[in-house]
Design a protein around this motif. Structure first.
Motif, short mmCIF file in Angstrom:
data_model
loop_
_atom_site.label_atom_id
_atom_site.label_comp_id
_atom_site.label_asym_id
_atom_site.label_seq_id
_atom_site.Cartn_x
_atom_site.Cartn_y
_atom_site.Cartn_z
N THR A 136 49.12 32.19 -7.33
CA THR A 136 47.95 31.33 -7.19
C THR A 136 47.60 31.04 -5.74
O THR A 136 46.54 30.45 -5.47
CB THR A 136 48.16 30.00 -7.94
OG1 THR A 136 49.41 29.41 -7.56
CG2 THR A 136 48.15 30.22 -9.44
N VAL B 278 54.38 23.08 -6.91
CA VAL B 278 54.05 22.06 -5.92
C VAL B 278 54.79 20.80 -6.33
O VAL B 278 54.73 20.38 -7.49
CB VAL B 278 52.53 21.80 -5.87
CG1 VAL B 278 52.22 20.73 -4.82
CG2 VAL B 278 51.76 23.08 -5.58
N GLU C 246 50.64 25.08 -10.09
CA GLU C 246 49.22 25.18 -9.76
C GLU C 246 48.44 25.87 -10.88
O GLU C 246 48.80 26.96 -11.33
CB GLU C 246 49.05 25.95 -8.44
CG GLU C 246 47.65 25.94 -7.88
CD GLU C 246 47.56 26.51 -6.47
OE1 GLU C 246 46.49 26.40 -5.87
OE2 GLU C 246 48.57 27.07 -5.98
N HIS C 247 47.36 25.22 -11.32
CA HIS C 247 46.46 25.70 -12.38
C HIS C 247 47.14 25.78 -13.75
O HIS C 247 46.55 26.32 -14.69
CB HIS C 247 45.86 27.07 -12.03
CG HIS C 247 45.07 27.06 -10.76
ND1 HIS C 247 44.19 26.06 -10.44
CD2 HIS C 247 45.03 27.95 -9.72
CE1 HIS C 247 43.65 26.32 -9.26
NE2 HIS C 247 44.15 27.43 -8.81
N ASP D 183 43.13 20.76 -9.30
CA ASP D 183 42.72 20.43 -7.94
C ASP D 183 42.38 18.95 -7.81
O ASP D 183 42.72 18.31 -6.81
CB ASP D 183 41.52 21.28 -7.53
CG ASP D 183 41.86 22.74 -7.36
OD1 ASP D 183 42.97 23.04 -6.88
OD2 ASP D 183 41.02 23.60 -7.69
N PHE E 266 45.54 16.89 -7.61
CA PHE E 266 46.21 17.11 -6.33
C PHE E 266 45.54 16.32 -5.20
O PHE E 266 46.22 15.61 -4.44
CB PHE E 266 46.22 18.60 -5.98
CG PHE E 266 46.53 18.87 -4.53
CD1 PHE E 266 47.82 18.77 -4.05
CD2 PHE E 266 45.50 19.17 -3.63
CE1 PHE E 266 48.11 18.99 -2.71
CE2 PHE E 266 45.78 19.39 -2.29
CZ PHE E 266 47.09 19.30 -1.83
N THR F 216 55.13 22.20 -0.88
CA THR F 216 55.03 23.42 -1.68
C THR F 216 56.42 24.03 -1.82
O THR F 216 57.32 23.75 -1.03
CB THR F 216 54.07 24.43 -1.05
OG1 THR F 216 54.49 24.70 0.30
CG2 THR F 216 52.65 23.89 -1.02
N PRO G 290 43.77 27.68 -1.74
CA PRO G 290 44.92 27.31 -2.56
C PRO G 290 45.60 26.05 -2.03
O PRO G 290 45.45 25.67 -0.86
CB PRO G 290 45.84 28.52 -2.46
CG PRO G 290 45.46 29.17 -1.17
CD PRO G 290 43.99 28.95 -1.02
N ILE G 291 46.37 25.43 -2.89
CA ILE G 291 47.05 24.19 -2.53
C ILE G 291 48.05 24.41 -1.39
O ILE G 291 48.29 23.50 -0.59
CB ILE G 291 47.73 23.59 -3.78
CG1 ILE G 291 46.64 23.02 -4.70
CG2 ILE G 291 48.76 22.52 -3.42
CD1 ILE G 291 47.14 22.51 -6.03
#
Length: 295
Positions: free
Chosen positions: A9, A30, A39-40, A45, A48, A60, A267-268
């Motif tokens: 991701t 995360v 993530e996802h 989002d 987050f 992360t 991305p995060i």
């Protein structure tokens, strides 16, 4: 030979995007206030950024060894080989970890270290998929992607220095002065390095600097702008900056007529260091047999 394409991701891909293109998506972990999210998968989002603004401790991480090995084993029940494309080795240890694990798979898993992230990593996955469908074997695809690892540029305008200060990447005094003067730093990712590219005052000047930098890259390295067949993909990314990204997309389309501009959220793995409000502009060389971003 059937070759599966796996990316994570950090590419900015959404699950539905990956499914549409027949790419296997590995969610990156995360950790927020000591709790792990994917993530996802169970981390949106919106959640987050809300936690980030509340001052949560966010770091992360990497997928576990067991998670990667299990994914590869399951995939190889259906495919003969795997191309695994993680984020840049210069920005995370996940690439080195995957390369070590792949040694136990007898060449069936080829881990690509082409030092990409966000929309450029996404394009690598799309290119790998197209190359595989055109008959290229996994080892050949890995070589093509790694031989062209430097044929990409990313420029990121950071809207706030709060999180760079929090992470110890700039001093509190520098962050305060930049805030007072409305200074917007522009970072550059070239290969495995993340460096400061420029500094400017205000978003308007920041966008001009990034457009000029991408235009120079296309002219010098990717066949030029005034061409009937564009030699580069242009990508745009942002962190919860939708309105500005939409406006920037129109400006990029005017600057690069005939070039399709793809837009994603960053991305995060990047967002946790720079926060909301950023904009990024990229260009990536078109590979022979590669595919175009969907509109």
């Amino acid at each position: 030979m059937k070759t599966a394409i796996i990316t994570d991701t950090n590419s900015g891909m959404l699950p539905e995007d990956a499914r549409e293109h027949g790419i296997i998506l590995l969610p990156m972990p995360v950790i927020i206030d000591g709790k792990e999210y994917k993530e996802h998968l169970d981390l949106t989002d919106e959640f987050f950024y809300a936690k980030q603004e509340q001052g949560a401790e966010i770091v992360t991480s990497q997928p576990s060894v067991g998670e990667i090995v299990d994914l590869w084993k399951k995939t190889l029940e259906e495919y003969d080989s795997i191309i695994h494309i993680p984020m840049s080795s210069g920005l995370s240890g996940s690439c080195q970890s995957a390369m070590m694990l792949a040694q136990d798979f007898g060449g069936k898993v080829q881990v690509v270290n082409n030092q990409r992230i966000s929309v450029t990593q996404r394009q690598s996955a799309l290119d790998a998929k197209a190359l595989a469908e055109n008959g290229a074997e996994a080892a050949e695809i890995k070589k093509i992607l790694e031989d062209t690892r430097f044929d990409s540029h990313i420029y990121i305008m950071v809207d706030t220095l709060k999180y760079l200060k929090k992470g110890g990447r700039i001093t509190p005094a520098a962050a305060m002065i930049a805030g007072v003067l409305n200074i917007k730093p522009i970072l550059q990712i070239q290969g495995e390095k993340l460096d400061t590219f420029s500094k400017c005052r205000g978003i308007k000047q920041a966008k001009k600097i990034m457009l000029d930098a991408v235009a120079e890259g296309i002219e010098k390295e990717f066949g030029g702008i005034a061409t009937s067949t564009p030699g580069a993909w242009v990508g745009l990314a942002h962190t919860q900056n939708f309105e500005a990204a939409e406006e920037f997309e129109k400006e990029a389309e005017e600057r690069f007529p005939g070039f399709q501009v793809h837009v994603d959220q960053l991305p995060i793995s990047i967002a946790c260091h720079i926060g909301k409000g950023s904009l990024a502009l990229t260009c990536t060389k078109v590979l022979p047999g590669g595919v175009q971003y969907p509109s």
